[in-house]
Design a protein around this motif. Structure first.
Motif, PDB file in Angstrom:
ATOM      1  N   SER A 127      18.979   3.419 -40.633  1.00 20.44           N
ATOM      2  CA  SER A 127      18.477   2.892 -41.908  1.00 20.44           C
ATOM      3  C   SER A 127      19.498   1.938 -42.517  1.00 20.44           C
ATOM      4  O   SER A 127      20.711   2.130 -42.385  1.00 20.44           O
ATOM      5  N   THR A 128      19.002   0.927 -43.186  1.00 18.42           N
ATOM      6  CA  THR A 128      19.878  -0.068 -43.796  1.00 18.42           C
ATOM      7  C   THR A 128      20.525   0.487 -45.059  1.00 18.42           C
ATOM      8  O   THR A 128      19.833   0.909 -45.994  1.00 18.42           O
ATOM      9  N   VAL A 129      21.836   0.486 -45.081  1.00 19.22           N
ATOM     10  CA  VAL A 129      22.592   0.905 -46.256  1.00 19.22           C
ATOM     11  C   VAL A 129      22.794  -0.259 -47.207  1.00 19.22           C
ATOM     12  O   VAL A 129      22.663  -0.131 -48.419  1.00 19.22           O
ATOM     13  N   TRP A 130      23.125  -1.406 -46.639  1.00 19.25           N
ATOM     14  CA  TRP A 130      23.344  -2.620 -47.444  1.00 19.25           C
ATOM     15  C   TRP A 130      23.187  -3.828 -46.543  1.00 19.25           C
ATOM     16  O   TRP A 130      23.640  -3.826 -45.395  1.00 19.25           O
ATOM     17  N   GLN A 131      22.534  -4.857 -47.047  1.00 19.73           N
ATOM     18  CA  GLN A 131      22.378  -6.113 -46.308  1.00 19.73           C
ATOM     19  C   GLN A 131      22.660  -7.271 -47.250  1.00 19.73           C
ATOM     20  O   GLN A 131      22.151  -7.307 -48.376  1.00 19.73           O
ATOM     21  N   VAL A 132      23.456  -8.210 -46.787  1.00 16.08           N
ATOM     22  CA  VAL A 132      23.804  -9.358 -47.617  1.00 16.08           C
ATOM     23  C   VAL A 132      23.735 -10.622 -46.771  1.00 16.08           C
ATOM     24  O   VAL A 132      24.215 -10.666 -45.636  1.00 16.08           O
ATOM     25  N   LYS A 133      23.092 -11.656 -47.331  1.00  9.55           N
ATOM     26  CA  LYS A 133      22.978 -12.956 -46.676  1.00  9.55           C
ATOM     27  C   LYS A 133      23.877 -13.941 -47.399  1.00  9.55           C
ATOM     28  O   LYS A 133      23.776 -14.101 -48.622  1.00  9.55           O
ATOM     29  N   GLN A 134      24.750 -14.614 -46.646  1.00 12.39           N
ATOM     30  CA  GLN A 134      25.753 -15.474 -47.264  1.00 12.39           C
ATOM     31  C   GLN A 134      25.802 -16.831 -46.573  1.00 12.39           C
ATOM     32  O   GLN A 134      25.527 -16.952 -45.383  1.00 12.39           O
ATOM     33  N   GLY A 135      26.162 -17.837 -47.356  1.00 15.62           N
ATOM     34  CA  GLY A 135      26.309 -19.184 -46.835  1.00 15.62           C
ATOM     35  C   GLY A 135      27.732 -19.678 -47.001  1.00 15.62           C
ATOM     36  O   GLY A 135      28.505 -19.140 -47.814  1.00 15.62           O
ATOM     37  N   ALA A 136      28.082 -20.698 -46.242  1.00 11.92           N
ATOM     38  CA  ALA A 136      29.435 -21.248 -46.273  1.00 11.92           C
ATOM     39  C   ALA A 136      29.569 -22.299 -47.372  1.00 11.92           C
ATOM     40  O   ALA A 136      28.638 -23.045 -47.656  1.00 11.92           O
ATOM     41  N   TYR A 137      30.767 -22.365 -47.967  1.00  9.45           N
ATOM     42  CA  TYR A 137      31.082 -23.372 -48.972  1.00  9.45           C
ATOM     43  C   TYR A 137      32.589 -23.602 -48.976  1.00  9.45           C
ATOM     44  O   TYR A 137      33.352 -22.801 -48.409  1.00  9.45           O
ATOM     45  N   ARG A 138      33.030 -24.680 -49.598  1.00  8.36           N
ATOM     46  CA  ARG A 138      34.463 -24.946 -49.744  1.00  8.36           C
ATOM     47  C   ARG A 138      34.927 -24.518 -51.133  1.00  8.36           C
ATOM     48  O   ARG A 138      34.282 -24.851 -52.133  1.00  8.36           O
ATOM     49  N   ASP A 139      36.045 -23.777 -51.172  1.00 12.36           N
ATOM     50  CA  ASP A 139      36.582 -23.370 -52.460  1.00 12.36           C
ATOM     51  C   ASP A 139      37.466 -24.475 -53.040  1.00 12.36           C
ATOM     52  O   ASP A 139      37.553 -25.580 -52.489  1.00 12.36           O
ATOM     53  N   ALA A 140      38.137 -24.178 -54.152  1.00 13.40           N
ATOM     54  CA  ALA A 140      38.947 -25.191 -54.831  1.00 13.40           C
ATOM     55  C   ALA A 140      40.117 -25.662 -53.969  1.00 13.40           C
ATOM     56  O   ALA A 140      40.626 -26.776 -54.158  1.00 13.40           O
ATOM     57  N   ASP A 141      40.559 -24.817 -53.027  1.00  9.31           N
ATOM     58  CA  ASP A 141      41.671 -25.184 -52.146  1.00  9.31           C
ATOM     59  C   ASP A 141      41.208 -25.884 -50.867  1.00  9.31           C
ATOM     60  O   ASP A 141      42.034 -26.190 -49.995  1.00  9.31           O
ATOM     61  N   GLY A 142      39.897 -26.091 -50.743  1.00 11.38           N
ATOM     62  CA  GLY A 142      39.381 -26.752 -49.558  1.00 11.38           C
ATOM     63  C   GLY A 142      39.119 -25.828 -48.389  1.00 11.38           C
ATOM     64  O   GLY A 142      38.761 -26.295 -47.303  1.00 11.38           O
ATOM     65  N   GLN A 143      39.278 -24.511 -48.595  1.00  7.30           N
ATOM     66  CA  GLN A 143      39.043 -23.553 -47.526  1.00  7.30           C
ATOM     67  C   GLN A 143      37.562 -23.158 -47.468  1.00  7.30           C
ATOM     68  O   GLN A 143      36.890 -23.077 -48.502  1.00  7.30           O
ATOM     69  N   ILE A 144      37.062 -22.913 -46.259  1.00  8.06           N
ATOM     70  CA  ILE A 144      35.674 -22.491 -46.098  1.00  8.06           C
ATOM     71  C   ILE A 144      35.559 -20.999 -46.356  1.00  8.06           C
ATOM     72  O   ILE A 144      36.244 -20.188 -45.736  1.00  8.06           O
ATOM     73  N   ARG A 145      34.692 -20.643 -47.283  1.00  8.82           N
ATOM     74  CA  ARG A 145      34.432 -19.254 -47.626  1.00  8.82           C
ATOM     75  C   ARG A 145      32.918 -19.010 -47.575  1.00  8.82           C
ATOM     76  O   ARG A 145      32.133 -19.950 -47.415  1.00  8.82           O
ATOM     77  N   TYR A 146      32.526 -17.749 -47.766  1.00  7.46           N
ATOM     78  CA  TYR A 146      31.112 -17.381 -47.672  1.00  7.46           C
ATOM     79  C   TYR A 146      30.725 -16.536 -48.881  1.00  7.46           C
ATOM     80  O   TYR A 146      31.483 -15.665 -49.319  1.00  7.46           O
ATOM     81  N   GLY A 147      29.522 -16.788 -49.401  1.00  9.94           N
ATOM     82  CA  GLY A 147      29.022 -16.020 -50.528  1.00  9.94           C
ATOM     83  C   GLY A 147      27.509 -16.067 -50.586  1.00  9.94           C
ATOM     84  O   GLY A 147      26.875 -16.990 -50.044  1.00  9.94           O
ATOM     85  N   SER A 148      26.914 -15.068 -51.250  1.00 11.84           N
ATOM     86  CA  SER A 148      25.458 -14.999 -51.341  1.00 11.84           C
ATOM     87  C   SER A 148      24.877 -16.136 -52.184  1.00 11.84           C
ATOM     88  O   SER A 148      23.694 -16.454 -52.079  1.00 11.84           O
ATOM     89  N   GLY A 149      25.718 -16.743 -53.016  1.00  9.97           N
ATOM     90  CA  GLY A 149      25.245 -17.843 -53.842  1.00  9.97           C
ATOM     91  C   GLY A 149      25.304 -19.199 -53.153  1.00  9.97           C
ATOM     92  O   GLY A 149      24.993 -20.222 -53.779  1.00  9.97           O
ATOM     93  N   ALA A 150      25.714 -19.223 -51.881  1.00 10.37           N
ATOM     94  CA  ALA A 150      25.871 -20.505 -51.180  1.00 10.37           C
ATOM     95  C   ALA A 150      24.970 -20.612 -49.955  1.00 10.37           C
ATOM     96  O   ALA A 150      25.251 -21.412 -49.056  1.00 10.37           O
ATOM     97  N   VAL A 151      23.896 -19.829 -49.918  1.00  9.56           N
ATOM     98  CA  VAL A 151      22.968 -19.894 -48.783  1.00  9.56           C
ATOM     99  C   VAL A 151      22.327 -21.280 -48.718  1.00  9.56           C
ATOM    100  O   VAL A 151      21.917 -21.835 -49.742  1.00  9.56           O
ATOM    101  N   ASP A 152      22.266 -21.843 -47.520  1.00 12.73           N
ATOM    102  CA  ASP A 152      21.711 -23.190 -47.268  1.00 12.73           C
ATOM    103  C   ASP A 152      22.582 -24.308 -47.827  1.00 12.73           C
ATOM    104  O   ASP A 152      22.148 -25.468 -47.885  1.00 12.73           O
ATOM    105  N   ASN A 153      23.798 -23.973 -48.218  1.00 15.03           N
ATOM    106  CA  ASN A 153      24.715 -25.004 -48.694  1.00 15.03           C
ATOM    107  C   ASN A 153      25.206 -25.862 -47.526  1.00 15.03           C
ATOM    108  O   ASN A 153      25.400 -25.373 -46.416  1.00 15.03           O
ATOM    109  N   LYS A 154      25.393 -27.152 -47.766  1.00 15.31           N
ATOM    110  CA  LYS A 154      25.851 -28.082 -46.734  1.00 15.31           C
ATOM    111  C   LYS A 154      27.290 -28.506 -47.039  1.00 15.31           C
ATOM    112  O   LYS A 154      27.593 -28.924 -48.160  1.00 15.31           O
ATOM    113  N   ILE A 155      28.142 -28.395 -46.019  1.00 18.39           N
ATOM    114  CA  ILE A 155      29.541 -28.787 -46.154  1.00 18.39           C
ATOM    115  C   ILE A 155      29.748 -30.101 -45.416  1.00 18.39           C
ATOM    116  O   ILE A 155      29.571 -30.171 -44.196  1.00 18.39           O
ATOM    117  N   GLY A 156      30.113 -31.132 -46.141  1.00 15.92           N
ATOM    118  CA  GLY A 156      30.328 -32.442 -45.529  1.00 15.92           C
ATOM    119  C   GLY A 156      31.808 -32.770 -45.401  1.00 15.92           C
ATOM    120  O   GLY A 156      32.609 -32.440 -46.284  1.00 15.92           O
TER     121      GLY A 156
END
Length: 215
Positions: free
Chosen positions: A177-206
């Protein structure tokens, strides 16, 4: 004629040896980066677990603090040995800690909490929650373009890429049984590093860069 053959052989040997050096150097960079990230994640898991246990405000009977099992997972894109422009090599790094920081009332037990932090998202469970397995499904869309413009004055070369990366992580118990499921997308933070969060799904990094060579 013999001298020309020797020069050709020397050039071939230099090309092979140079490629080997670059490959070994790239592997060393990737390994060092992964070890640094692993150490950082392990220490961060301990610090976050300590903060959760120390600041937890339980019931009056249980007293202050708690016993916390903290698991931290982060998806990273490390140095890539391929020719893809700023795509990065995907990897998952995990760290965990068990921290007891509590002052329970006499004859009582402190609260026990299980915390999972996956990239930017966090979930807290009671001690009765049993996570048997963790699985991830990744969807990656990467495109790359290269342009070269020549003029009498210079040669301008440009490379650009676009990355869309989505990771769905599922925690299941022993019954499947599923205890927890989270869908996350990639984005660049203020330092330019690639991170992942649920608020960045379908985000495009150029990414793009231009080089100019003057004559």
């Amino acid at each position: 004629m013999l001298g020309i053959n020797k020069k050709g052989q020397a050039m071939v040997e230099m090309a092979i040896f140079g490629s080997l050096i670059l490959f070994v150097f790239g592997m060393l960079i990737s390994y060092t980066q992964r070890m640094n990230e692993q150490q950082y994640i392990q220490m961060e898991a301990f610090r976050r677990g300590l903060e959760k246990a120390c600041t937890y405000a339980g019931s009056e009977d249980s007293g202050a603090g708690a016993s916390v099992q903290y698991t931290l997972m982060e998806n990273k894109r490390l140095a890539d040995l391929s020719d893809s422009f700023r795509k990065g090599n995907p990897t998952t790094i995990r760290g965990s800690s068990s921290v007891f920081w509590a002052i329970p009332q006499t004859g009582s037990q402190p609260d026990n909490k299980i915390v999972y932090k996956i990239n930017d998202d966090e979930a807290t469970f009671d001690k009765d929650t049993k996570v048997e397995s963790i699985s991830s499904v990744t969807g990656t869309d990467f495109t790359e373009n290269m342009q070269k413009v020549e003029s009498p004055q210079d040669i301008t070369t440009g490379r650009s890429s676009q990355l869309t990366d989505t990771i769905t992580t599922t925690l299941t118990d022993e019954d499947g049984s599923t205890v927890w499921q989270v869908k996350q997308g990639a984005y660049r933070d203020a330092d330019g590093q690639i991170r992942y969060g649920s608020g960045a799904v379908d985000n495009k990094i150029g990414s793009s860069r231009t080089w100019k060579t003057d004559f």
